[in-house]
Design an enzyme around this catalytic site. Structure first.
Site, mmCIF file in Angstrom:
data_model
loop_
_atom_site.group_PDB
_atom_site.id
_atom_site.type_symbol
_atom_site.label_atom_id
_atom_site.label_comp_id
_atom_site.label_asym_id
_atom_site.label_seq_id
_atom_site.Cartn_x
_atom_site.Cartn_y
_atom_site.Cartn_z
ATOM 1 N N VAL A 43 -11.088 2.839 -3.363
ATOM 2 C CA VAL A 43 -10.750 2.340 -4.703
ATOM 3 C C VAL A 43 -11.734 1.222 -5.024
ATOM 4 O O VAL A 43 -11.794 0.208 -4.300
ATOM 5 C CB VAL A 43 -9.295 1.824 -4.765
ATOM 6 C CG1 VAL A 43 -9.000 1.297 -6.166
ATOM 7 C CG2 VAL A 43 -8.298 2.923 -4.389
ATOM 8 N N GLN A 56 -14.232 2.372 1.706
ATOM 9 C CA GLN A 56 -13.669 1.958 0.414
ATOM 10 C C GLN A 56 -13.445 3.194 -0.450
ATOM 11 O O GLN A 56 -14.362 4.020 -0.614
ATOM 12 C CB GLN A 56 -14.598 0.973 -0.304
ATOM 13 C CG GLN A 56 -13.963 0.422 -1.581
ATOM 14 C CD GLN A 56 -14.789 -0.680 -2.250
ATOM 15 O OE1 GLN A 56 -15.902 -0.997 -1.812
ATOM 16 N NE2 GLN A 56 -14.240 -1.243 -3.317
ATOM 17 N N ASP A 106 0.838 -1.195 0.000
ATOM 18 C CA ASP A 106 0.000 0.000 0.000
ATOM 19 C C ASP A 106 0.878 1.252 0.000
ATOM 20 O O ASP A 106 1.864 1.334 0.722
ATOM 21 C CB ASP A 106 -0.923 -0.012 1.228
ATOM 22 C CG ASP A 106 -2.079 0.951 1.089
ATOM 23 O OD1 ASP A 106 -3.224 0.478 0.978
ATOM 24 O OD2 ASP A 106 -1.845 2.176 1.087
ATOM 25 N N HIS A 119 -10.334 -5.460 -3.134
ATOM 26 C CA HIS A 119 -8.981 -5.706 -2.605
ATOM 27 C C HIS A 119 -9.057 -6.153 -1.157
ATOM 28 O O HIS A 119 -9.913 -5.709 -0.399
ATOM 29 C CB HIS A 119 -8.086 -4.468 -2.738
ATOM 30 C CG HIS A 119 -8.694 -3.206 -2.210
ATOM 31 N ND1 HIS A 119 -9.650 -2.489 -2.911
ATOM 32 C CD2 HIS A 119 -8.488 -2.524 -1.061
ATOM 33 C CE1 HIS A 119 -10.008 -1.434 -2.212
ATOM 34 N NE2 HIS A 119 -9.327 -1.429 -1.073
HETATM 35 P P1 5GP Z 1 -9.749 1.217 0.486
HETATM 36 O O1 5GP Z 1 -9.842 2.497 1.263
HETATM 37 O O2 5GP Z 1 -10.465 1.332 -0.854
HETATM 38 O O3 5GP Z 1 -10.160 -0.019 1.236
HETATM 39 O O4 5GP Z 1 -8.217 0.997 0.190
HETATM 40 C C1 5GP Z 1 -7.568 1.540 -0.879
HETATM 41 C C2 5GP Z 1 -6.101 1.506 -0.557
HETATM 42 O O5 5GP Z 1 -5.380 1.729 -1.749
HETATM 43 C C3 5GP Z 1 -5.665 2.587 0.436
HETATM 44 O O6 5GP Z 1 -5.090 1.976 1.570
HETATM 45 C C4 5GP Z 1 -4.663 3.423 -0.354
HETATM 46 O O7 5GP Z 1 -3.578 3.866 0.414
HETATM 47 C C5 5GP Z 1 -4.231 2.468 -1.449
HETATM 48 N N1 5GP Z 1 -3.825 3.110 -2.683
HETATM 49 C C6 5GP Z 1 -4.492 4.105 -3.328
HETATM 50 N N2 5GP Z 1 -3.839 4.452 -4.449
HETATM 51 C C7 5GP Z 1 -2.726 3.671 -4.498
HETATM 52 C C8 5GP Z 1 -1.648 3.575 -5.432
HETATM 53 O O8 5GP Z 1 -1.574 4.278 -6.436
HETATM 54 N N3 5GP Z 1 -0.687 2.659 -5.160
HETATM 55 C C9 5GP Z 1 -0.741 1.843 -4.050
HETATM 56 N N4 5GP Z 1 0.272 0.979 -3.897
HETATM 57 N N5 5GP Z 1 -1.742 1.914 -3.164
HETATM 58 C C10 5GP Z 1 -2.722 2.817 -3.382
#
Ligand code: 5GP
Length: 113
Positions: free
Chosen positions: A95, A93, A30, A99
């Site tokens: 993205v 969420q 991440d 995941h």
């Molecule tokens: P969510 O909040 O959707 O459960 O988690 C999305 C995760 O994706 C977050 O922890 C965020 O830091 C990670 N993330 C967002 N953009 C990127 C990226 O461009 N590269 C990486 N490696 N992680 C990302």
């Protein structure tokens, strides 16, 4: 499903610190880690969130879970990691490409915040 940053990582259009890849999934660190070990495991198949999964996604979902365990072992935290799936904007969420978060290397509270 609209294209996301994770689709771009799968296509190698933007860089990521990839720790595992096979035909069905990709795992990478991440970019904004919430623990010393914070790895995202994503299916290569585009699916927005867990609740959109159908019966025929069972093999892919099981594969993600099994690989999460393998990756945690590979990282040396097979006995102590937390797996998180945020399903929907209301629970965090950001993205919209399914995941699993593998989080490890610090203390965790229960219930989670
Ligand atoms: P969510 O909040 O959707 O459960 O988690 C999305 C995760 O994706 C977050 O922890 C965020 O830091 C990670 N993330 C967002 N953009 C990127 C990226 O461009 N590269 C990486 N490696 N992680 C990302």
């Amino acid at each position: 499903m609209t294209d996301t940053i994770f689709s771009k990582i799968i296509r190698r259009e933007i860089p990521a610190d990839i720790v595992y890849e096979d035909d069905l999934c990709l795992a990478f660190r991440d970019v904004n880690p919430q623990a010393p070990i914070h790895i995202l495991v994503i299916p290569k198949q585009a699916i927005e969130k867990l609740a959109d999964a159908k019966t025929n996604d069972q093999e892919m979902l099981g594969h993600l879970m099994l690989k999460a365990g393998d990756i945690a072992r590979q990282e040396g935290v097979g006995d102590a990691f937390r797996l998180v799936v945020n399903n929907g904007a209301a629970v965090g969420q950001t993205v919209f490409h399914l995941h699993l978060h593998i989080l490890a290397g610090r203390d965790f509270n229960w219930p989670p915040g």
